[in-house]
Design an enzyme around this catalytic site. Structure first.
Site, PDB file in Angstrom:
ATOM      1  N   ARG A  18       0.828  -1.214   0.000  1.00 37.45           N
ATOM      2  CA  ARG A  18       0.000   0.000   0.000  1.00 37.45           C
ATOM      3  C   ARG A  18       0.861   1.262   0.000  1.00 37.45           C
ATOM      4  O   ARG A  18       0.530   2.255  -0.619  1.00 37.45           O
ATOM      5  CB  ARG A  18      -0.983  -0.024   1.184  1.00 37.45           C
ATOM      6  CG  ARG A  18      -1.919   1.168   1.229  1.00 37.45           C
ATOM      7  CD  ARG A  18      -3.247   0.875   1.945  1.00 37.45           C
ATOM      8  NE  ARG A  18      -3.051   0.191   3.213  1.00 37.45           N
ATOM      9  CZ  ARG A  18      -2.624   0.769   4.342  1.00 37.45           C
ATOM     10  NH1 ARG A  18      -2.373   2.070   4.350  1.00 37.45           N
ATOM     11  NH2 ARG A  18      -2.466   0.070   5.446  1.00 37.45           N
ATOM     12  N   ASP A  74     -11.208  17.291 -15.222  1.00 37.66           N
ATOM     13  CA  ASP A  74     -11.400  15.887 -15.598  1.00 37.66           C
ATOM     14  C   ASP A  74     -11.136  15.821 -17.105  1.00 37.66           C
ATOM     15  O   ASP A  74     -11.936  16.288 -17.912  1.00 37.66           O
ATOM     16  CB  ASP A  74     -12.828  15.449 -15.257  1.00 37.66           C
ATOM     17  CG  ASP A  74     -13.103  13.987 -15.637  1.00 37.66           C
ATOM     18  OD1 ASP A  74     -12.372  13.431 -16.489  1.00 37.66           O
ATOM     19  OD2 ASP A  74     -14.074  13.415 -15.108  1.00 37.66           O
ATOM     20  N   LYS A 114     -11.197   4.536 -19.942  1.00 37.30           N
ATOM     21  CA  LYS A 114     -11.651   4.937 -21.264  1.00 37.30           C
ATOM     22  C   LYS A 114     -10.501   4.859 -22.280  1.00 37.30           C
ATOM     23  O   LYS A 114     -10.100   3.782 -22.651  1.00 37.30           O
ATOM     24  CB  LYS A 114     -12.275   6.329 -21.178  1.00 37.30           C
ATOM     25  CG  LYS A 114     -13.261   6.498 -19.998  1.00 37.30           C
ATOM     26  CD  LYS A 114     -14.472   5.592 -20.096  1.00 37.30           C
ATOM     27  CE  LYS A 114     -15.305   5.515 -18.811  1.00 37.30           C
ATOM     28  NZ  LYS A 114     -15.635   6.755 -18.164  1.00 37.30           N
TER      29      LYS A 114
HETATM   30  C1  LIG Z   1     -16.080   7.149 -16.910  1.00 35.66           C
HETATM   31  C2  LIG Z   1     -15.808   8.525 -16.435  1.00 35.66           C
HETATM   32  C3  LIG Z   1     -15.458   8.775 -15.103  1.00 35.66           C
HETATM   33  C4  LIG Z   1     -15.411   7.680 -14.056  1.00 35.66           C
HETATM   34  O1  LIG Z   1     -14.460   6.719 -14.335  1.00 35.66           O
HETATM   35  P1  LIG Z   1     -14.536   5.203 -13.813  1.00 35.66           P
HETATM   36  O2  LIG Z   1     -13.284   4.618 -14.316  1.00 35.66           O
HETATM   37  O3  LIG Z   1     -15.776   4.602 -14.387  1.00 35.66           O
HETATM   38  O4  LIG Z   1     -14.626   5.274 -12.323  1.00 35.66           O
HETATM   39  C5  LIG Z   1     -15.189  10.086 -14.740  1.00 35.66           C
HETATM   40  N1  LIG Z   1     -15.258  11.093 -15.626  1.00 35.66           N
HETATM   41  C6  LIG Z   1     -15.598  10.894 -16.907  1.00 35.66           C
HETATM   42  C7  LIG Z   1     -15.639  12.047 -17.841  1.00 35.66           C
HETATM   43  C8  LIG Z   1     -15.885   9.616 -17.357  1.00 35.66           C
HETATM   44  O5  LIG Z   1     -16.241   9.413 -18.642  1.00 35.66           O
END
Ligand SMILES: *Cc1c(COP(=O)(O)O)cnc(C)c1O
Length: 381
Positions: free
Chosen positions: A44, A167, A192
């Site tokens: 960890r 983000d 993604k």
């Molecule tokens: C999918 C997504 C998330 C969250 O990601 P996870 O890997 O599913 O936890 C956050 N922000 C955006 C823009 C996303 O498309």
């Protein structure tokens, strides 16, 4: 400095045996030298496989520090956990459903207020009254693909003592570098584009600010929210092909936009920069392309299900960024987490369809969409 893909491929080669891939260290504990501190003690607290992934993630963003998480939401919440009771965060809208839920449910319970802002072009010092310490935004937004001017937001936020978190999931550091535009932290769902094969759940946070890095590191360490050695390895492997995947996805996307704009069953095609000349100009300045996400509204009276039923290549599913093309209905799926008030406010209509473009052959993708849209035209004739 070496280019993007060269860095993705070559930073973590192992020198001991000349392996072109980094080793995977699954051990949770390490034999400790008695009189000195060893580099590692317990998984960890630190792990060479995770550090290899973090080194490459930092390099891809030209960031000083990067941390890898077991999901994008873990990275997002790590950044939002910096907020303290009595503080306010400005959230750019629309925003990812999970981030919206974290703000409206979790942060609210801790007495952290959220102010939702749709149009950052009119942002002023007055918006920072009430102890605003953070702006959290996406550009382009999900699913309407509106563009926010990151540099402009960062200037006003910094003048008012607030940090900016972006983000960057939709653009990735290959197409957009928020830290260079003034953001303090970037977060990404590596599930993604970085992963790209629909088989890895992961997240990344990066920063150039040592103090914020310390906060992120400590939060990760005590909350136990870190990517496993196996998944760290997988992230490293998959990110090596991201740039060529995105090049192909983007090439397909430009052709699909052109096709959709010419079809009578489509009322509007939305993509990064499509909203106005101003947004197109901002996006061109801060990003290297349109990305591979588009949305469209069907003409009035159209039944989105009729369109979906014809599709054989596009899969009706949430998520994006993978090599396979996906289609979703934002109003019914992800954005179920929004209040009706916010859905109306942000133009998420039932006729809105989101397309995540993959790397399949363009002729097959267009033929698939044509089949669906022709069925709509026939139904309305
Ligand atoms: C999918 C997504 C998330 C969250 O990601 P996870 O890997 O599913 O936890 C956050 N922000 C955006 C823009 C996303 O498309």
């Amino acid at each position: 400095m070496a280019g993007f893909t060269t860095r993705a491929i070559h930073l973590t080669e192992d020198n001991q045996y000349g392996s072109i891939l980094p080793p995977i260290f699954t051990t949770t504990t390490y034999a400790q030298p008695l009189d000195v501190e060893g580099p590692y003690e317990y998984q960890r607290g630190g792990n060479p496989s995770r550090e290899a992934a973090e080194k490459t993630m930092a390099a891809l963003e030209d960031a000083k520090h990067a941390y890898v998480y077991p999901s994008g939401m873990a990275a997002t919440t790590a950044a939002l956990n910096i907020l303290k009771a009595g503080e306010t965060v400005i959230m750019g809208m629309p925003i990812y459903g999970g981030s919206y839920r974290f703000a409206t449910i979790e942060l609210a319970q801790r007495n952290v207020q959220t102010r939702f802002v749709k149009d950052f072009s009119t942002l002023s010092d007055a918006d920072f009254e009430g102890n605003v310490t953070m702006v959290f935004l996406e550009s382009p937004t999900n699913p309407t693909l509106e563009v926010h001017d990151i540099q402009h937001v960062a200037e006003i936020a910094h003048r008012n003592g607030a940090i900016v978190v972006v983000d960057n999931t939709f653009m990735t550091p290959y197409l957009q570098r928020p830290l260079e535009l003034g953001a303090d932290i970037t977060v990404q769902s590596a599930t993604k584009y970085l992963g790209g094969h629909a088989d890895l759940l992961a997240g990344v946070a990066a920063t150039n600010n040592d103090q914020l890095a310390e906060r992120l590191w400590h939060n990760q360490m005590v909350s136990g929210s870190m990517l496993s050695p196996m998944d760290s390895y997988r992230l490293l492997q998959e990110c090596k092909t991201m740039a060529i995947r995105i090049d192909r996805q983007q090439e397909n996307t430009y052709k699909i936009i052109e096709f959709l704009q010419s079809h009578p069953a489509v009322e509007r095609v939305l993509y990064a920069g499509s909203a106005s000349e101003k947004e197109a100009e901002i996006h061109a300045r801060q990003a290297k392309g349109v990305g591979a996400l588009i949305s469209m509204t069907l003409v009035e009276g159209a039944d989105p299900k009729l369109f979906l039923k014809q599709l054989q290549v596009f899969t009706f599913a949430v998520s994006l960024g993978g090599i396979e093309s996906l289609v979703s209905l934002p109003a019914h799926m992800v954005l179920g987490s929004y209040s009706q008030e916010h859905r109306d406010m942000f133009g998420i209509e039932d006729r809105l369809i989101r397309l995540a473009i993959g790397i399949e052959d363009i002729d097959d993708l267009i033929a698939d969409l044509k089949r669906g849209l022709d069925a709509i035209s026939e139904s309305l004739a």
